[in-house]
Motif scaffolding. Structure first.
Motif, PDB file in Angstrom:
ATOM      1  N   GLU A   1     -54.573  -1.047 -10.254  1.00  0.00           N
ATOM      2  CA  GLU A   1     -53.340  -0.767  -9.521  1.00  0.00           C
ATOM      3  C   GLU A   1     -52.180  -1.503 -10.180  1.00  0.00           C
ATOM      4  N   ASN A   2     -51.164  -0.742 -10.554  1.00  0.00           N
ATOM      5  CA  ASN A   2     -50.043  -1.289 -11.313  1.00  0.00           C
ATOM      6  C   ASN A   2     -48.786  -1.270 -10.445  1.00  0.00           C
ATOM      7  N   HIS A   3     -48.332  -2.460 -10.019  1.00  0.00           N
ATOM      8  CA  HIS A   3     -47.131  -2.559  -9.193  1.00  0.00           C
ATOM      9  C   HIS A   3     -45.875  -2.787 -10.019  1.00  0.00           C
ATOM     10  N   GLU A   4     -46.019  -2.795 -11.344  1.00  0.00           N
ATOM     11  CA  GLU A   4     -44.878  -3.083 -12.213  1.00  0.00           C
ATOM     12  C   GLU A   4     -44.209  -1.788 -12.681  1.00  0.00           C
ATOM     13  N   LYS A   5     -43.062  -1.956 -13.353  1.00  0.00           N
ATOM     14  CA  LYS A   5     -42.290  -0.815 -13.836  1.00  0.00           C
ATOM     15  C   LYS A   5     -42.671  -0.404 -15.249  1.00  0.00           C
ATOM     16  N   SER A   6     -43.628  -1.077 -15.846  1.00  0.00           N
ATOM     17  CA  SER A   6     -44.070  -0.765 -17.206  1.00  0.00           C
ATOM     18  C   SER A   6     -45.461  -0.153 -17.176  1.00  0.00           C
ATOM     19  N   LEU A   7     -45.770   0.659 -18.200  1.00  0.00           N
ATOM     20  CA  LEU A   7     -47.080   1.295 -18.291  1.00  0.00           C
ATOM     21  C   LEU A   7     -48.124   0.291 -18.756  1.00  0.00           C
ATOM     22  N   GLN A   8     -49.333   0.405 -18.223  1.00  0.00           N
ATOM     23  CA  GLN A   8     -50.437  -0.469 -18.592  1.00  0.00           C
ATOM     24  C   GLN A   8     -51.556   0.361 -19.232  1.00  0.00           C
TER      25      GLN A   8
ATOM     26  N   LEU B   1     -40.210   2.777 -23.907  1.00  0.00           N
ATOM     27  CA  LEU B   1     -39.380   1.639 -24.267  1.00  0.00           C
ATOM     28  C   LEU B   1     -37.917   2.077 -24.257  1.00  0.00           C
ATOM     29  N   LYS B   2     -37.015   1.119 -24.062  1.00  0.00           N
ATOM     30  CA  LYS B   2     -35.591   1.455 -23.961  1.00  0.00           C
ATOM     31  C   LYS B   2     -35.063   2.070 -25.248  1.00  0.00           C
ATOM     32  N   GLU B   3     -35.569   1.606 -26.381  1.00  0.00           N
ATOM     33  CA  GLU B   3     -35.118   2.127 -27.670  1.00  0.00           C
ATOM     34  C   GLU B   3     -36.292   2.784 -28.381  1.00  0.00           C
ATOM     35  N   VAL B   4     -36.151   4.072 -28.702  1.00  0.00           N
ATOM     36  CA  VAL B   4     -37.228   4.814 -29.361  1.00  0.00           C
ATOM     37  C   VAL B   4     -37.285   4.434 -30.835  1.00  0.00           C
ATOM     38  N   GLN B   5     -38.479   4.131 -31.314  1.00  0.00           N
ATOM     39  CA  GLN B   5     -38.704   3.841 -32.729  1.00  0.00           C
ATOM     40  C   GLN B   5     -39.687   4.864 -33.281  1.00  0.00           C
ATOM     41  N   THR B   6     -39.382   5.386 -34.456  1.00  0.00           N
ATOM     42  CA  THR B   6     -40.153   6.494 -35.021  1.00  0.00           C
ATOM     43  C   THR B   6     -40.532   6.196 -36.466  1.00  0.00           C
ATOM     44  N   THR B   7     -41.722   6.616 -36.838  1.00  0.00           N
ATOM     45  CA  THR B   7     -42.124   6.546 -38.238  1.00  0.00           C
ATOM     46  C   THR B   7     -42.776   7.871 -38.627  1.00  0.00           C
TER      47      THR B   7
ATOM     48  N   ILE C   1     -40.065  13.342 -22.901  1.00  0.00           N
ATOM     49  CA  ILE C   1     -39.280  12.350 -22.179  1.00  0.00           C
ATOM     50  C   ILE C   1     -39.937  12.082 -20.823  1.00  0.00           C
ATOM     51  N   GLY C   2     -40.027  10.789 -20.465  1.00  0.00           N
ATOM     52  CA  GLY C   2     -40.522  10.425 -19.144  1.00  0.00           C
ATOM     53  C   GLY C   2     -42.033  10.310 -19.068  1.00  0.00           C
ATOM     54  N   TRP C   3     -42.493   9.520 -18.087  1.00  0.00           N
ATOM     55  CA  TRP C   3     -43.938   9.323 -17.972  1.00  0.00           C
ATOM     56  C   TRP C   3     -44.612  10.399 -17.131  1.00  0.00           C
ATOM     57  N   ALA C   4     -43.840  11.180 -16.361  1.00  0.00           N
ATOM     58  CA  ALA C   4     -44.442  12.276 -15.599  1.00  0.00           C
ATOM     59  C   ALA C   4     -45.062  13.302 -16.547  1.00  0.00           C
TER      60      ALA C   4
ATOM     61  N   GLY D   1     -41.003  -9.491 -26.680  1.00  0.00           N
ATOM     62  CA  GLY D   1     -39.861  -8.598 -26.876  1.00  0.00           C
ATOM     63  C   GLY D   1     -40.316  -7.283 -27.479  1.00  0.00           C
ATOM     64  N   ARG D   2     -39.345  -6.441 -27.821  1.00  0.00           N
ATOM     65  CA  ARG D   2     -39.709  -5.126 -28.335  1.00  0.00           C
ATOM     66  C   ARG D   2     -40.175  -5.228 -29.787  1.00  0.00           C
ATOM     67  N   PRO D   3     -41.065  -4.340 -30.211  1.00  0.00           N
ATOM     68  CA  PRO D   3     -41.532  -4.350 -31.599  1.00  0.00           C
ATOM     69  C   PRO D   3     -40.411  -3.973 -32.561  1.00  0.00           C
ATOM     70  N   ASP D   4     -40.634  -4.277 -33.847  1.00  0.00           N
ATOM     71  CA  ASP D   4     -39.626  -4.015 -34.873  1.00  0.00           C
ATOM     72  C   ASP D   4     -39.784  -2.651 -35.526  1.00  0.00           C
ATOM     73  N   GLY D   5     -40.914  -2.008 -35.328  1.00  0.00           N
ATOM     74  CA  GLY D   5     -41.123  -0.705 -35.945  1.00  0.00           C
ATOM     75  C   GLY D   5     -42.471  -0.132 -35.574  1.00  0.00           C
ATOM     76  N   VAL D   6     -42.797   0.997 -36.196  1.00  0.00           N
ATOM     77  CA  VAL D   6     -44.061   1.690 -35.976  1.00  0.00           C
ATOM     78  C   VAL D   6     -44.674   1.990 -37.336  1.00  0.00           C
ATOM     79  N   LEU D   7     -46.002   1.879 -37.434  1.00  0.00           N
ATOM     80  CA  LEU D   7     -46.714   2.122 -38.690  1.00  0.00           C
ATOM     81  C   LEU D   7     -47.704   3.265 -38.536  1.00  0.00           C
ATOM     82  N   ILE D   8     -47.913   3.979 -39.629  1.00  0.00           N
ATOM     83  CA  ILE D   8     -49.022   4.926 -39.760  1.00  0.00           C
ATOM     84  C   ILE D   8     -49.855   4.458 -40.946  1.00  0.00           C
ATOM     85  N   ASN D   9     -51.097   4.061 -40.677  1.00  0.00           N
ATOM     86  CA  ASN D   9     -51.992   3.525 -41.711  1.00  0.00           C
ATOM     87  C   ASN D   9     -51.322   2.411 -42.517  1.00  0.00           C
ATOM     88  N   GLY D  10     -50.615   1.536 -41.805  1.00  0.00           N
ATOM     89  CA  GLY D  10     -50.038   0.345 -42.417  1.00  0.00           C
ATOM     90  C   GLY D  10     -48.703   0.542 -43.098  1.00  0.00           C
TER      91      GLY D  10
END
Length: 550
Positions: free
Chosen positions: A431-438, A286-292, A314-317, A186-195
């Motif tokens: 080669e990535n045939h999925e909708k998520s970034l690898q 990710l569907k929900e942006v998380q920021t720290t 915004i966006g992968w392009a 599932g999606r992560p709970d948050g983002v860390l910078i140096n812990g």
């Protein structure tokens, strides 16, 4: 006669002194790996500490230094550390993954010994066993250029390591239980910078300090499990100077997308009003942006950081277009990874093309990932040990996948090992045939990331390759419904891991190994098995084969 003897002894003594003083320096570390309670998201959880630290201690080295790290495993589970991006020339024995090493058993220790040979740049280490990376055990590894080899920018006033990554509030054992039972993380709970997770408007102690008018070097690495992150500093430009061991053309950026496993070195000029500024890391794709956030403070500055954060792209392009701006600095006089063919790699004939298509399926009702229809599993006997003891046929089969993937919607679970011809120049297509970034990584090598494009790869796409100044690196991202092409010479003998850097995918089989055997069986190509190497599986207790010679 006595004078002649004294002269000979003096010459021998001086020769010995030159040999001793001329050797490459050694750096020694003793690391105790333990559990400890940490609360990076405000919720107490079990973390993995190294010498009581989270994140772990930083290794500060210089090119050609010999690194000796004695790791004591005080956990209740087997444990390994891998040194991401460190090439371990001729020495996959030190790679620290389950395909090459028996894990360090609880209550025991293992000493890693390797040389950061002809490498400069920013790297990381992290656990490779189970989901230990989700609990910590990671840290930074700096490799400076030797004084004789100048870097293409003035010395910064100081250097700072910035470890950014997504984080889960649940313990690594609970997360592993999710995967073992067939469900994703599932999606992560948050983002860390140096812990640490910083919030806008909530008082934070400054993470770093800058003096007005000076320039600082920030080494930014994504040590997370799942999410690509965008990194930016409020009110400041980021001058990219190095990535994953290669000096780059020094472009200025408002922000940088840092995908899992990647490291960038940037220069930041302290040229703004002297006050506090936010350093920002936020999730991408990710569907929900998380920021720290974390605070950078100007020395003697007055004023709090503005609560208005610079926006993320915004966006992968946008991210794809940023990738296309990355170029190798061909005029820098510094150590170059994979020196053979480094200057004219575009003129080398490709001898083999391997297409690796990522796969996802359910096997016996449980989620699995893989390449070309095979989901890798680690046998009880590490692949490298089985091969070295001439028992490979009892542990795994070579080339269970084809260079050209077959059409299949199912996955089989077995060890996945490709046999590589020593010193062949090879083209690998992810080669990535999925909708998520690898994000993909190769141990033991740097490669030329010559193209990342949307769609499906075909031989005609080679016309769009960058055959002049593609950055030599060890990790490459592949965007949704896209492909990436890399070129490399398999000239580093050993057994080397090729893996997804999205760790739940790695744990559930999206990895394989490249077996690179030297026909000479010579110390010129590969080191002998170290004396301290533990033996497990079917090789436990067996006498070691005759050592290689010159």
């Amino acid at each position: 006669m006595a004078a002649e003897v004294i002269l000979k002894l003096t010459i021998c003594f001086l020769a010995l002194m030159v040999r001793v003083q001329g050797g490459d320096p050694y750096l020694f570390f003793t690391w105790n790996v333990t559990y400890g309670t940490i609360s990076p998201l405000g919720v107490p959880q079990q973390g993995i500490l190294i010498n009581g630290q989270f994140p772990g201690p930083e290794i500060n080295a210089t090119s050609n230094n010999n690194i000796v790290v004695n790791v004591f495993n005080n956990l209740d589970e087997p444990f390994l550390l891998t040194w991401s991006g460190v090439q371990h020339r001729k020495n996959s024995w030190q790679d620290g993954v389950l395909g090459t090493n028996c894990p360090i058993a609880p209550g025991t220790n293992f000493t890693y010994k390797f040389q950061v040979k002809d490498q400069i740049g920013s790297y990381i280490y992290h656990p490779s066993t189970a989901l230990h990376k989700a609990a910590g055990g990671f840290g930074g590894l700096r490799v400076h250029s030797r004084l004789l080899i100048p870097v293409p920018y003035p010395d910064p006033a100081d250097e700072y390591t910035v470890l950014i990554g997504d984080w889960y509030a649940k313990s690594h054992k609970i997360l592993r239980g999710f995967l073992d039972s067939g469900r994703p993380l599932g999606r992560p709970d948050g983002v860390l910078i140096n812990g640490k997770a910083g919030k806008v408007g909530v008082k934070q102690e400054p993470l770093f300090t800058m003096e007005p008018g000076k320039t600082y070097k920030y080494r930014v690495c994504n040590v997370g499990l799942k999410a690509s992150l965008n990194f930016r500093i409020q009110g400041h430009k980021l001058k990219l100077v190095e990535m994953e061991g290669s000096h780059t053309v020094q472009n200025l950026y408002e922000s940088l997308d840092v995908h899992i496993g990647q490291c960038f070195s940037i220069l930041v000029a302290a040229d703004q009003d002297p006050k506090d500024y936010y350093m920002v890391a936020s999730t991408r794709f990710l569907k929900e942006v998380q920021t720290t956030t974390a605070i950078i403070r100007y020395k003697n500055g007055k004023g709090e950081a503005s609560t208005e954060l610079p926006p993320a792209p915004i966006g992968w392009a946008w991210s794809l277009n940023q990738f296309r701006t990355f170029r190798w600095n061909l005029t820098a006089s510094a150590a170059r990874p994979n020196p053979q063919g480094s200057y004219r790699y575009g003129a080398i004939n490709i001898t083999r093309t391997i297409r690796l298509v990522n796969s996802v399926s359910r096997v016996n009702g449980k989620l699995r990932y893989g390449f070309n229809g095979v989901s890798h599993t680690d046998p009880n006997t590490p692949l490298k040990l089985a091969e070295y003891f001439n028992l490979a046929d009892k542990v795994f089969k070579y080339n269970v996948i084809k260079d050209e993937p077959e059409k299949t919607t199912t996955l089989t679970i077995q060890p996945n090992v490709l046999n590589m011809t020593f010193r062949n120049f090879v083209e690998i297509i992810f080669e990535n045939h999925e909708k998520s970034l690898q994000s993909y990584h190769i141990d033991g090598y740097s490669f030329f990331a010559v193209a990342v494009e949307p769609g499906t790869w075909s031989p005609e796409k080679r016309e769009n390759y960058n055959l002049l100044d593609a950055v030599s690196r060890h990790t490459v991202q592949v965007f949704p419904k896209s492909w990436a092409a890399i070129l490399l010479t398999f000239d580093n003998a050993g057994m080397w891991n090729i893996r997804s850097e999205i760790w739940e995918r790695t744990y559930l089989g999206e990895q394989l190994y490249a077996s690179v055997l030297s026909p000479e069986k010579s110390l010129r190509d590969e080191y002998n098995i170290p004396e301290n190497t533990p033996l497990c599986g079917i090789v436990a207790g067996l006498p070691k084969p005759s050592p290689y010679t010159i």
